[in-house]
Design a protein around this motif. Sequence first.
Motif: not given
Length: 871
Positions: A551, A554-557, A563-564, A567-568, A571-572
């Motif tokens: 996460y 990948l988060h914020g790409w 995207h994943d 994972a989103r 959450g973080a």
Amino acid sequence: MAAKQTEGVAYLWNLLVAGKVALLADEVGMGKTFQALGVAAWLWKNKPDAKVLVMAPNRHLCGHWRREFEGFIREHIRQADDRVKTEDGMPVATVCECYQLEHLVQSVQNNEGQLYLTTVYALSGLLGPERRAEGPEGAGSIAANCHHRLKQHLGPSGFDLIIVDEAHYLRNVSGGSQRVSAAKALFGNADSRLGVWNLLLTATPSHTRLDDVQNILGYFTQLDRDPALEAMSGAERTRQLLQRYALRRLRLMEGQGGLYGKRHYRHEKAVPASFDGRPDAEMFFALYQKRLVADLGRQKENKSLTYGYLEGFESFGWKPQIDSGADADYQDAVEDRMVEDFSKATDTELLRDLTRRYRDQFHTFPDHPKYGLMIDQCVPKAADGLGTALEDLKHLIFVRRIPSVRELTQRINERYDELLAGMIVNAWGKQADDPAVRHWRHQGWSRDGYAQFHEGVKHSLAEVDAHEEAGQDEGEGEGTQLASRIAELFVVKKGSGGQTDCANVRLRFSKPESVFALFLEPASDYLTGGYSAFYAKAETGRIDYANAAKYVRLHGWDVPGVHDAAARMRGAPRDRLEHPLHSVWSLLVPRLPPALYRKLEGWARDNKAIAENFANYIKAGFLYASPVVVELYAWFVEYRQQTREREVQRAYRGFHDWVSLRVDGSLMLRYFTAALETFDTLCGKIIDHGLDQWDEEWRSLKRLTSPCWYASGDNSEGRQRLILGFNSPFYPNVLVSTSVLQEGVNLHLQCHQIHHYGLAGSPGDNEQRVGRLDRLFGCVNQRLQRSGNAELSIHYPFLQGSVDEDQVASFIERKHQVEEQMDACVQVHFDKQLRISDAQQWRSFLRRPLPISDERLQDPYGAVFTKLGQQ
């Protein structure tokens, strides 16, 4: 070479304009596929609705054509004109793969594509059981009907362009088989051709006989209407046809100090074996001979089998007996396979029975001088030999009988097991002569044997993460008696004893809930960054480190389509680590050569999807398809024997520090570096896998757990997987193959050593074999650029002082005689008969590298544009 290929496209275009037929006969590995696609692209540029048909030998090569087409348009067509290339860089022409003639007809009628891919084998098997008696005439009738229906839809001209790959498959024009009849009917006669233009590709147009060129061209042009040709002798007629229709250039590679032709770097080597000092081998041979005579010697036709063992079960003169009433297509199939793959010779079961009984009695395989010779050449003698340049571990072996494929595979894996088991034994602090080690070796390095060995040493362990549950794994090894025994230790199997200590340790480095799973994750920034958070008691009820790390990456790409979702949704990660934890990338990346560091840095900055894809690739290779998993296990065993730390995060940091002192010169660093060097080429040239296809798990590599594996007609399902692995730094290190990988496949990215354990059927076949490695931009090419004295090593093993040596000698001498003719595409018939009188001083005919000179190679049939005008 880009300029030569561009020249080729222009000249082929002119040939097609002038005579509607062209034969591209460039040497192997010069990009004939690219040149053919260049012709097709220029055709679409001028006629956007043009229909193109490609006929390749098999489905695998159809897939290769599709990959090459997509890559060619994406990387080599500069202008997005919506005729050839769209604005987003994709081909305008759609691809349709059709593996039966009826499917091809229906797809064309439905306008499903502009580039149609089919196989030569689509011409066979056209008659069902109810029509089999109709023979070639019936097959021709069905193909003629397909021809008529295609022309009805496409119009009187038919396809705008037909491309036939490996066109020497169509050399038996007078064979009288169903396939020949179907081919003639499908391609049509002089008054009604299926294609306006016909482009034929083969590196060996004069494959086995002088009239092969005329036969291949005869499907597409009416040669018997030319009285001038009829008046010529065979050699004169072939040269005239090549002058009129062909383009033949010899391959040149750029290297240190100039341009290199094949004579500058090919090195043929005689490799003798003998029974000297091998009484056990002579004993087994005597038993085999006795059984052979007793069981089979009464049959006159089997007398040649008395040479079987001496020849390494590669009987050069043996040919299958074909029933005179059998379908003539079977004769074609035999010819296509060059009588190479002897899978059911009458001594096969006898040999298997003797080998099994010997193995049961002595817990090893019976010695064979020629097998032993191959093992010595292909497997390092000590474990430190695994640390050599990884390309030196790669060997391609061609054999002629499937039993030999299997024998070599299991014996090479057995020798590799000696090395890998030694790494495990050393990690436990044991010596090779320790009784427990001897007992395990006596059991063939089996799982049961290791369980007993482990019981005797595990008392010294301090489990660093005992509270973590390893869980069950998929266990995707080969799972046969031919596979590596040490590799099987790392596979979880069902039932009692299914989880060995080796498997449990591997699971710790792969299960997301284990803190050690972070070790093989990429760095948070794909360079050296660490991780500061994890999931604690997520919805699964388990701690999760690896998915939390994913996460973070990948988060914020802001890369479109990357995207994943899972994972989103989670959450973080909110649970913080006491101190950042770093993966092994923080140790490996700073040690990369500057050029590779810049490559990885560019991915991390500009296209993280590529970096993530590479991370998945390298992790699969480490844990499944290389000795790195054994090295990792050895590190873990050594570490947990000396630590008393039971808190998992501190234990992880301790392990990371432990490895930091051992990573220089490690297998892990060598494989990481080699994988990074060729990753983009592997994705672009070898497999159906985009460079930025980051969500792939590389399952193919997870099936390649043995150092040696084989490709044959008995093992077709995993052929593409083997091609992937062999072109990577990962397993298999040694690939043993029958003729199934002899033509049309790329095996050149990592390998520069080939072994003709069983002789090829002709010099043309021999050239095709060597051409799997002798290709532009491969390992040999790279070595020439680094060092001008690099070689492509070509080995001919034989049993000294036997008929096996006579066969090799006879073949080498006659191959030398016809090679110049073969380069000029005017090879006469190759006599396969063994002639002992020709076998004197034969080693002088082996090719050795010639010094490079300023004299340019003369192309036999180069591009001369003045002859056709400026068209």
